[in-house]
Design an enzyme around this catalytic site. Structure first.
Site, PDB file in Angstrom:
ATOM      1  N   GLU A 146      57.958  66.323 -27.881  1.00  0.00           N
ATOM      2  CA  GLU A 146      56.861  66.374 -26.907  1.00  0.00           C
ATOM      3  C   GLU A 146      56.245  64.995 -26.672  1.00  0.00           C
ATOM      4  O   GLU A 146      55.518  64.797 -25.701  1.00  0.00           O
ATOM      5  CB  GLU A 146      55.804  67.403 -27.338  1.00  0.00           C
ATOM      6  CG  GLU A 146      56.448  68.766 -27.511  1.00  0.00           C
ATOM      7  CD  GLU A 146      55.493  69.935 -27.636  1.00  0.00           C
ATOM      8  OE1 GLU A 146      54.359  69.836 -27.149  1.00  0.00           O
ATOM      9  OE2 GLU A 146      55.903  70.951 -28.217  1.00  0.00           O
ATOM     10  N   TYR A 167      48.035  67.492 -28.592  1.00  0.00           N
ATOM     11  CA  TYR A 167      48.994  67.571 -29.701  1.00  0.00           C
ATOM     12  C   TYR A 167      50.047  66.465 -29.574  1.00  0.00           C
ATOM     13  O   TYR A 167      50.293  65.708 -30.519  1.00  0.00           O
ATOM     14  CB  TYR A 167      49.668  68.953 -29.718  1.00  0.00           C
ATOM     15  CG  TYR A 167      50.934  69.000 -30.546  1.00  0.00           C
ATOM     16  CD1 TYR A 167      50.889  68.835 -31.931  1.00  0.00           C
ATOM     17  CD2 TYR A 167      52.187  69.196 -29.950  1.00  0.00           C
ATOM     18  CE1 TYR A 167      52.061  68.863 -32.690  1.00  0.00           C
ATOM     19  CE2 TYR A 167      53.350  69.229 -30.696  1.00  0.00           C
ATOM     20  CZ  TYR A 167      53.282  69.060 -32.071  1.00  0.00           C
ATOM     21  OH  TYR A 167      54.436  69.078 -32.822  1.00  0.00           O
TER      22      TYR A 167
HETATM   23  P1  NAD Z   1      52.981  74.500 -39.008  1.00  0.00           P
HETATM   24  O1  NAD Z   1      51.710  74.435 -38.214  1.00  0.00           O
HETATM   25  O2  NAD Z   1      53.682  75.806 -39.148  1.00  0.00           O
HETATM   26  O3  NAD Z   1      52.736  73.953 -40.497  1.00  0.00           O
HETATM   27  C1  NAD Z   1      51.971  72.806 -40.759  1.00  0.00           C
HETATM   28  C2  NAD Z   1      51.674  72.792 -42.257  1.00  0.00           C
HETATM   29  O4  NAD Z   1      50.931  71.601 -42.537  1.00  0.00           O
HETATM   30  C3  NAD Z   1      50.834  73.981 -42.735  1.00  0.00           C
HETATM   31  O5  NAD Z   1      51.359  74.501 -43.921  1.00  0.00           O
HETATM   32  C4  NAD Z   1      49.449  73.370 -42.965  1.00  0.00           C
HETATM   33  O6  NAD Z   1      48.715  74.032 -43.987  1.00  0.00           O
HETATM   34  C5  NAD Z   1      49.836  71.945 -43.369  1.00  0.00           C
HETATM   35  N1  NAD Z   1      48.742  70.983 -43.124  1.00  0.00           N
HETATM   36  C6  NAD Z   1      48.008  70.850 -41.986  1.00  0.00           C
HETATM   37  N2  NAD Z   1      47.118  69.861 -42.138  1.00  0.00           N
HETATM   38  C7  NAD Z   1      47.286  69.349 -43.379  1.00  0.00           C
HETATM   39  C8  NAD Z   1      46.681  68.302 -44.121  1.00  0.00           C
HETATM   40  N3  NAD Z   1      45.684  67.577 -43.585  1.00  0.00           N
HETATM   41  N4  NAD Z   1      47.122  68.044 -45.378  1.00  0.00           N
HETATM   42  C9  NAD Z   1      48.118  68.776 -45.916  1.00  0.00           C
HETATM   43  N5  NAD Z   1      48.737  69.786 -45.280  1.00  0.00           N
HETATM   44  C10 NAD Z   1      48.331  70.075 -44.017  1.00  0.00           C
HETATM   45  O7  NAD Z   1      53.925  73.412 -38.343  1.00  0.00           O
HETATM   46  P2  NAD Z   1      55.518  73.408 -38.194  1.00  0.00           P
HETATM   47  O8  NAD Z   1      55.869  74.122 -36.957  1.00  0.00           O
HETATM   48  O9  NAD Z   1      56.121  73.809 -39.476  1.00  0.00           O
HETATM   49  O10 NAD Z   1      55.764  71.857 -37.927  1.00  0.00           O
HETATM   50  C11 NAD Z   1      56.002  70.949 -39.022  1.00  0.00           C
HETATM   51  C12 NAD Z   1      56.179  69.555 -38.449  1.00  0.00           C
HETATM   52  O11 NAD Z   1      57.275  69.561 -37.536  1.00  0.00           O
HETATM   53  C13 NAD Z   1      54.970  69.063 -37.662  1.00  0.00           C
HETATM   54  O12 NAD Z   1      54.774  67.703 -37.951  1.00  0.00           O
HETATM   55  C14 NAD Z   1      55.367  69.264 -36.207  1.00  0.00           C
HETATM   56  O13 NAD Z   1      54.740  68.315 -35.368  1.00  0.00           O
HETATM   57  C15 NAD Z   1      56.855  69.036 -36.282  1.00  0.00           C
HETATM   58  N6  NAD Z   1      57.672  69.736 -35.271  1.00  0.00           N
HETATM   59  C16 NAD Z   1      57.503  71.084 -35.051  1.00  0.00           C
HETATM   60  C17 NAD Z   1      58.330  71.724 -34.129  1.00  0.00           C
HETATM   61  C18 NAD Z   1      58.238  73.217 -33.892  1.00  0.00           C
HETATM   62  O14 NAD Z   1      58.929  73.747 -33.020  1.00  0.00           O
HETATM   63  N7  NAD Z   1      57.438  73.966 -34.660  1.00  0.00           N
HETATM   64  C19 NAD Z   1      59.299  71.001 -33.437  1.00  0.00           C
HETATM   65  C20 NAD Z   1      59.433  69.624 -33.683  1.00  0.00           C
HETATM   66  C21 NAD Z   1      58.615  69.006 -34.617  1.00  0.00           C
HETATM   67  P1  TYD Z   2      55.079  77.228 -27.891  1.00  0.00           P
HETATM   68  O1  TYD Z   2      55.860  78.158 -28.748  1.00  0.00           O
HETATM   69  O2  TYD Z   2      53.584  77.216 -28.010  1.00  0.00           O
HETATM   70  O3  TYD Z   2      55.696  75.782 -28.109  1.00  0.00           O
HETATM   71  P2  TYD Z   2      55.430  74.390 -27.270  1.00  0.00           P
HETATM   72  O4  TYD Z   2      54.225  74.549 -26.447  1.00  0.00           O
HETATM   73  O5  TYD Z   2      55.242  73.418 -28.389  1.00  0.00           O
HETATM   74  O6  TYD Z   2      56.684  74.166 -26.486  1.00  0.00           O
HETATM   75  O7  TYD Z   2      55.425  77.553 -26.376  1.00  0.00           O
HETATM   76  C1  TYD Z   2      56.762  77.545 -25.905  1.00  0.00           C
HETATM   77  C2  TYD Z   2      56.721  77.792 -24.413  1.00  0.00           C
HETATM   78  O8  TYD Z   2      56.256  79.123 -24.191  1.00  0.00           O
HETATM   79  C3  TYD Z   2      55.752  76.882 -23.691  1.00  0.00           C
HETATM   80  O9  TYD Z   2      56.312  76.549 -22.419  1.00  0.00           O
HETATM   81  C4  TYD Z   2      54.512  77.733 -23.503  1.00  0.00           C
HETATM   82  C5  TYD Z   2      55.074  79.127 -23.379  1.00  0.00           C
HETATM   83  N1  TYD Z   2      54.207  80.234 -23.877  1.00  0.00           N
HETATM   84  C6  TYD Z   2      53.948  81.344 -23.075  1.00  0.00           C
HETATM   85  O10 TYD Z   2      54.457  81.449 -21.933  1.00  0.00           O
HETATM   86  N2  TYD Z   2      53.149  82.337 -23.563  1.00  0.00           N
HETATM   87  C7  TYD Z   2      52.575  82.258 -24.804  1.00  0.00           C
HETATM   88  O11 TYD Z   2      51.801  83.192 -25.173  1.00  0.00           O
HETATM   89  C8  TYD Z   2      52.858  81.120 -25.623  1.00  0.00           C
HETATM   90  C9  TYD Z   2      52.258  80.988 -26.991  1.00  0.00           C
HETATM   91  C10 TYD Z   2      53.681  80.130 -25.115  1.00  0.00           C
END
Ligand code: NAD
Ligand code: TYD
Length: 353
Positions: free
Chosen positions: A135, A159
């Site tokens: 992103e 974010y």
């Molecule tokens: P998540 O929100 O599920 O988990 C985040 C974790 O970090 C939680 O367990 C939370 O308790 C912990 N946390 C938050 N603030 C903290 C702090 N100050 N100190 C210690 N721990 C803390 O997130 P996720 O989806 O597992 O994402 C993990 C990483 O991967 C993030 O850096 C995110 O930006 C990155 N990422 C996520 C996605 C996705 O699709 N979810 C994709 C690409 C990158």
């Molecule tokens: P999301 O899972 O929040 O991931 P990101 O915003 O990091 O890509 O959302 C994925 C896509 O789905 C995004 O285009 C927003 C859309 N979305 C909906 O249409 N409805 C919803 O309720 C949510 C949470 C996301």
């Protein structure tokens, strides 16, 4: 030998911990603040496992982090901890700046202090691996080529901006201080332990609860979906063989409009747990107000990690999504546990009207 993982009670972090410990006896210290997104239930299978040490704390707590580093003397820090949900960042950006920017900076400083005291050999082999997102690159036009590591940073949400800032800090700590850093920028993940505020688990949760499946805007926004364990394998590979100072894009070569993802989820549920009235779950699809500043399209060009490190996804969208739906059906206790209390307040705030 040991590793320090931050945010290992969240979605991707906990999947990483499980994937890693399935193939290694190295001690893994897991530092997590347990925000609403962190859940010890994700780590329940490791409760008796002495290779996993859970520490409840904040990445920004320098005293705690420096003590942990001195005590366990990790060969690498893998930084997953973050505030990670775009919609929450729109409602309240400051938590994102605090953890993703200030917290990452404090973590870098704690790690730098520890790393500076290592022997030259240990300094050279040490790694700080920063887990980031696609992103940071902003939104793609329909025909534009997928994001490469050389794309400009053009983050659009609070974010994305906070993650972009953290990427810049990590880069600067390498350039200025020589800290051996690695950064991965990954596309949207899905799979087990995904908190039901994000699209895929939210749709599964609402479908089974008989609630509307909210599609923002026209539902034609595109994301590039990757099964979470493929992401975890990419991180392990970058840790093993990535070149310090480099960034690696990680993605699934799997672009899908949101509405198609939701319709596929409905078909899988229709097959695996049909509605009692014989109707399709697709009947529950509801178009709602669009997200502010909604990015139209993300797509990752993962050829660098593929060519340099030989990584590519093992799951297709079909196999990964089927596994994910089955996992949610088999783990309804987990869903119930994470959707009580604060979760309801979030749903009211975001979808209430
Ligand atoms: P998540 O929100 O599920 O988990 C985040 C974790 O970090 C939680 O367990 C939370 O308790 C912990 N946390 C938050 N603030 C903290 C702090 N100050 N100190 C210690 N721990 C803390 O997130 P996720 O989806 O597992 O994402 C993990 C990483 O991967 C993030 O850096 C995110 O930006 C990155 N990422 C996520 C996605 C996705 O699709 N979810 C994709 C690409 C990158
Ligand atoms: P999301 O899972 O929040 O991931 P990101 O915003 O990091 O890509 O959302 C994925 C896509 O789905 C995004 O285009 C927003 C859309 N979305 C909906 O249409 N409805 C919803 O309720 C949510 C949470 C996301």
């Amino acid at each position: 030998m040991s590793l320090l993982v931050t945010g290992g009670a969240g979605f991707i972090g906990s999947n990483f911990v499980h994937t890693w410990l399935a193939g290694s006896d190295e001690l893994l210290v897991n530092l997590d603040k347990l925000t609403y997104a962190g859940n010890l239930g994700n780590l329940q299978a490791l409760a008796q496992d002495t290779r996993h040490v859970f520490v409840h704390g904040d990445i920004g707590d320098r005293q705690l982090v420096e003590a942990l580093l001195q005590q366990h003397r990790p060969r690498a820090v893998l930084h997953f901890a973050a505030e990670s949900h775009v919609d929450r960042s729109i409602h309240g950006p400051l938590d994102f700046i605090q953890t993703n920017v200030v917290g990452t900076c404090q973590l870098l400083e704690s790690v730098r202090a520890y790393w500076s005291g290592l022997s030259p050999d240990a300094q050279q082999s040490f790694r700080f691996l920063h887990v980031s997102t696609d992103e940071v690159y902003g939104s793609l036009e329909p025909q534009a080529p997928a994001f490469k590591e050389t794309n400009l940073y053009e983050p659009n949400s609070p974010y994305a901006a906070s993650k972009a800032a953290s990427d810049h800090l990590v880069r600067a700590w390498h350039h200025t201080y020589g800290l051996p850093v690695l950064t991965t920028n990954c596309s949207n993940n899905y799979g087990p332990f995904h908190f039901p505020e994000k699209l895929i688990p939210l749709v599964l949760h609402n479908a089974l609860a008989g609630k509307p499946l909210p599609i923002y805007g026209d539902g034609m926004q595109i994301r590039d979906w990757l099964y979470v364990q493929d992401h975890c394998r990419a991180i392990a590979r970058v840790l093993e063989a990535g070149r310090p100072g480099e960034t690696y894009n990680v993605g699934g070569w799997n672009e899908k409009p949101n509405i198609e993802v939701v319709r596929t989820l409905c078909s899988l549920l229709d097959e695996l747990q049909p509605r009692t009235d014989g109707q399709s779950y697709a009947e529950q699809i509801t178009y709602v107000k669009d997200r502010a500043g909604h990015d139209r399209r993300y797509a990752i060009d993962a050829s660098k990690i593929n060519h340099e490190l030989g990584w590519r996804p093992q799951e297709t969208f079909e196999t990964g999504l089927r596994k994910t739906v089955q996992w949610y059906l088999d783990n309804q206790d987990w869903v119930t546990a994470v959707t009580s209390g604060h979760y309801r307040q979030w749903v009211d705030l975001q979808y209430g009207g």
